[in-house]
Structures are given as C-alpha cells and as structure tokens.
Write an enzyme that holds these catalytic residues in place. Structure first.
Site, PDB file in Angstrom:
ATOM      1  N   LYS A   1       9.578 -10.953   2.381  1.00  9.96           N
ATOM      2  CA  LYS A   1      10.126  -9.722   2.963  1.00  9.96           C
ATOM      3  C   LYS A   1       9.817  -9.665   4.467  1.00  9.96           C
ATOM      4  CE  LYS A   1       9.921  -6.019   0.376  1.00  9.96           C
ATOM      5  NZ  LYS A   1       9.507  -4.748  -0.259  1.00  9.96           N
TER       6      LYS A   1
ATOM      7  N   ASP B   1       0.830   1.469  -2.334  1.00 12.34           N
ATOM      8  CA  ASP B   1       1.786   0.914  -3.296  1.00 12.34           C
ATOM      9  C   ASP B   1       1.727   1.853  -4.502  1.00 12.34           C
ATOM     10  OD1 ASP B   1       3.475  -1.639  -3.793  1.00 12.34           O
ATOM     11  OD2 ASP B   1       2.307  -1.519  -5.599  1.00 12.34           O
TER      12      ASP B   1
ATOM     13  N   ASN C   1      11.113   9.081  -3.187  1.00 11.68           N
ATOM     14  CA  ASN C   1      11.063   8.871  -1.738  1.00 11.68           C
ATOM     15  C   ASN C   1      12.281   8.077  -1.261  1.00 11.68           C
ATOM     16  OD1 ASN C   1      10.482   6.996   0.551  1.00 11.68           O
ATOM     17  ND2 ASN C   1       8.705   8.302   0.785  1.00 11.68           N
TER      18      ASN C   1
ATOM     19  N   SER D   1       5.612   0.233   8.897  1.00 14.72           N
ATOM     20  CA  SER D   1       4.174  -0.049   8.760  1.00 14.72           C
ATOM     21  C   SER D   1       3.733  -0.988   9.881  1.00 14.72           C
ATOM     22  CB  SER D   1       3.878  -0.725   7.424  1.00 14.72           C
ATOM     23  OG  SER D   1       3.715   0.239   6.422  1.00 14.72           O
TER      24      SER D   1
ATOM     25  N   LYS E   1      -1.154  -8.702  -1.113  1.00  9.85           N
ATOM     26  CA  LYS E   1      -1.040  -7.620  -2.101  1.00  9.85           C
ATOM     27  C   LYS E   1      -2.384  -7.456  -2.775  1.00  9.85           C
ATOM     28  CE  LYS E   1       2.302  -4.901  -3.560  1.00  9.85           C
ATOM     29  NZ  LYS E   1       3.452  -4.492  -2.740  1.00  9.85           N
TER      30      LYS E   1
END
Ligand code: NAD
Length: 414
Positions: free
Chosen positions: A92, A144, A220, A348, A104
């Site tokens: 990504k 997350d 969202n 971010s 992650k």
C-alpha cells in the site's frame, strides 16, 4: 478450510513477481517479513489478578523507509495474520510512493472484556514491550481494528517516557490533534476513496454528475465516501450497515442520513427509503459499488450477479481472488483496496512529517497534498495496467513491487 492470510499475500506477490519478471533474489526477500517480534506482557487487572497478553509486531521491509502500519486488539490475532497485514502495508505504501515499508501489530485480546483503566495499562505495556524496535525512524504504528486515537495518545506518552522523557509524537499516528494529530485524518480514507472513484470513472467514461452508487458500510470510510461522492453529483441510491440498510432510487442525502442516524441510532426508516439487505445491495443495478465494510463480500457465489460498472474497495480484502477473476472476465472494473483506501495512511504520513517538523498544516494544505498523491498513484497504476494489460489490482502490486525492487538494488542488498 480457514484461509491463511500470509499464504494469500505471498500468492499475490508471486503473481506480480512473475509478470514483472522480478529478480528471484528480491522475490525471496519480499516473501517474508524482515523482522517479527513476539511479546508476552503482564497487565495488572482491576481485581488484583495479573493477565499475560500475547502481542506481535511485524516489519515486512524497510528498503524504502521505516515500517508503518496499525495495531489491532482482537481475540483472533495470529502471527501469520500480522505478518500478512504488514506485507500488504508495504504494498500500500509503495503504490502511494510513501517513504515507508509495511508494519503491523496486534494483541490477542477482546478489548470489550477490559475496563478503560485495564485497556490503558495494556496499551502502555504493549508499546513499552515493542519499544526497542519502534520509533519515528524505525517503525510508526497507528490505529487499526479496536484501537483509536486515545490509545495512540497513551502509546505516544509511554514511548516518550521509555525514551527518558524525549517527547516523541512521531512514534505513532492517528493521535488526537492536541498531541500532534493531523487535520483531515478522520475523513482522509473516504476522501481518497472518492478521488480514486472520480479518476477511474473518467477513464471508464462514467460522468459522476447523475451517476448512481451503492455503498456497503456506513462507518468512517463508507459515510465519508458517500458524502464526497454526493458533493460530486453522484446519486447515492443505497446504503447498508451490518444489519442491512436502505434503498431510495431518487437519491439519499448522506448528510441527512448521518443526522437521522444520530437522532434514531439507525439508518433504517430514513424518510422515503425502503429496506434492503446486504446481499441485495451488492447486486443492485448502479454505476458504482463502494465496498466499505469488511472482507470477503464479493465471492464466487455473487460475483456473477454484480451489476455495477465500477467497484471501489474502501475496505481491506472485500473481494475474494475467485470473484476477482469473474469480475475481470465480465468487464467490471475493480479499483483495489491498496490504492482506494490508501488516503488514510497517506494522511498518517503527513501527520508524521508534521511531527518531525513540529509545524502543522491547515486542513486545506493536507487535503490538497492528499489529492495530488492519490491522483499520481492512480495514474501510475492505470498506466501499468495498460502497459501490461492487467487488472488494476495486479497493476497496483506491480507498481509497488517495481519501486521496492529499485530500492533494494540501490541499497545493494542483492
Ligand atoms: P467502521 O467500524 O467505522 O465501519 C464499518 C461499517 O461497516 C459499519 O457501518 C458497519 O455497520 C458496517 N458493516 C459491518 N459488517 C457489515 C456487513 N456484513 N454488511 C454491511 N455493512 C457492514 O470501520 P471503517 O473505519 O469505516 O473501516 C471499514 C473498512 O475500511 C475496514 O475494512 C477497514 O480495515 C478499512 N480501512 C479503514 C481505514 C480508515 O482510515 N478508517 C483505512 C484503510 C482501510
């Protein structure tokens, strides 16, 4: 049989590697995360007992820059899942051309079983445990599943303490504005999603003014995407949540729907609408289908009945690989998750840049930079798809992997 997410991520990499004729040495590097940490953190419970929580942090690759990716608190977290999610984050970030690799993290916990004080102690204990491998120049976590801006604020505070009082806002993103969060972050994913839809629609000859869209998920991502699409003249004809939703062929005003939900707690019963199930929404006759809920929604069972011309994956992994093939064969264009929902990680990134500079941008600055990044990413992916005659998903992987390969070679790893 349970699908192993790591095997899926590796399979996607393998396919893109083949098309790109990727150097096998680079392919081997990318098949596994470069570093994974497992921690077992003791946390004092309110009743005086101690529970030991298992957590992970995976860093897939840092050839282009430090690792970046969320932390989830969920009972089903596994090491392989965290590894796979870190790999997807590398891809990504690569599509968007962000100076990051993928990371992650996760803790095996059902946060609903914790009090607020226990949640705070767990959040602090976990970030302290992984502190040796994270930091603004190493790996920058974010929210997350089941983690939020408050948890990021606690983690930033704890990390700053561990580092001897060095205030480190750049160690995590998704923070509250007052402690270094960025304006525009909340709606960034939906804004990015709408930008990609606009660009894809242009290539497909779909005029947004008067086009119809159905949106699965009104959280969202789904609600912000619906608002931006409506502003561009798209008629939102259906919206669903986990327990179903509404259809209204003359168009739903997303702002009015948000107001209605605030008052009544639901979207059902919205004036002028009729009820619709999730399954029905997915096969509705419309131009654009936005998937903004969860994984595995378009499968080999329903891909043959989808009637939209353009699908946008706001959620991560909403289309199975079998469904992908069916959609491609039916000529339905699918804009993939690693491109469509990358607006969140892009802002971010802007948050981290602002933290490092200690200088904060206006919402307009953030939004115009996001617009530029998303358009550039779409163009790179579209060009790749044309050049190699592949789907946008395959092209997105190829753009990303080609950039990684270049960085790996430049660093002299192979
Ligand atoms: P959210 O919790 O705010 O909203 C999820 C929505 O999906 C809710 O309205 C829920 O009712 C609905 N939903 C759940 N199950 C459903 C079902 N079976 N059918 C229809 N609707 C259902 O979450 P979100 O932040 O909007 O995230 C949605 C997806 O987007 C997730 O896959 C997430 O990983 C992904 N994503 C989010 C961001 C972000 O910045 N929030 C960034 C990248 C990707």
């Amino acid at each position: 049989m349970e699908v192993n997410p790591l095997a899926v991520a590796q399979q996607q990499l393998d396919m893109a590697a083949e098309k790109l004729q990727l150097d096998p040495k680079i392919h081997a590097i990318l098949r596994e995360p470069m570093r994974v940490m497992e921690v077992n953190v003791p946390v004092k419970m309110d009743d005086g007992t101690v529970r030991v929580f298992k957590g992970y942090r995976s860093q897939h690759n840092d050839a282009i820059g430090p690792a970046k990716g969320g932390i989830r608190f969920h009972p089903d977290v596994t090491m392989d899942e965290v590894k796979a999610l870190s790999m997807w984050m590398t891809f990504k970030c690569g599509v968007l051309g962000l100076p990051y690799g993928g990371g992650k993290g996760g803790v095996v916990v059902d946060p609903k079983t914790l009090s607020q004080a226990e949640l705070e102690r767990l959040s602090r204990a976990y970030i302290a445990a992984i502190a040796p491998i994270v930091g603004p120049e190493k790996d920058i976590p974010a929210p997350d599943v089941n983690t939020n801006s408050q948890i990021m604020a606690w983690m930033m505070d704890e990390f700053s303490k561990v580092k001897g009082g060095v205030t480190s806002p750049g160690v995590v993103t998704g923070k509250p504005i007052i402690v270094g969060g960025s304006l525009g972050r909340t709606e960034a994913t939906g804004r990015g999603c709408a930008i990609i839809i606009r660009e894809a629609a242009k290539r497909l000859g779909i005029k947004l003014q008067g086009a119809t869209a159905a949106v699965q998920g009104f959280g969202n991502v789904g609600s912000a995407t619906a608002q931006f699409l409506a502003q561009a003249g798209v008629k939102i004809i259906a919206v669903t949540k986990s327990d179903g939703g509404i259809v209204k062929h003359d168009g739903i005003d997303p702002d009015a729907l948000l107001e209605f939900r605030k008052k009544t707690g639901n979207i059902k019963g919205f004036p002028g609408s009729s009820p619709i199930s999730n399954a029905e929404l997915l096969t509705l006759d419309c131009d654009i289908l936005v998937l903004a809920a969860l994984e595995n929604q378009i499968t080999k069972e329903n891909a043959g009945q989808v009637r939209a011309r353009l699908i946008a994956e706001g959620a991560n992994g909403p289309t199975t690989p079998e469904a992908d093939a069916i959609l491609a064969q039916r000529g339905i264009t699918l804009a993939p998750d690693i491109l469509v929902n990358a607006g969140g990680v892009t802002v971010s990134y802007f948050e981290w840049v602002q933290n490092l500079m200690n200088y904060y941008w206006t919402a307009e600055e953030v939004n115009s930079r996001l617009e530029r990044k998303m358009v550039e990413a779409f163009e790179a992916v579209y060009e790749m798809s044309q050049k190699y005659q592949v789907t946008l998903r395959m092209a997105a992987y190829m753009v990303s992997i080609a950039r990684l390969a270049e960085a790996i070679k430049a660093r002299g790893w192979v």
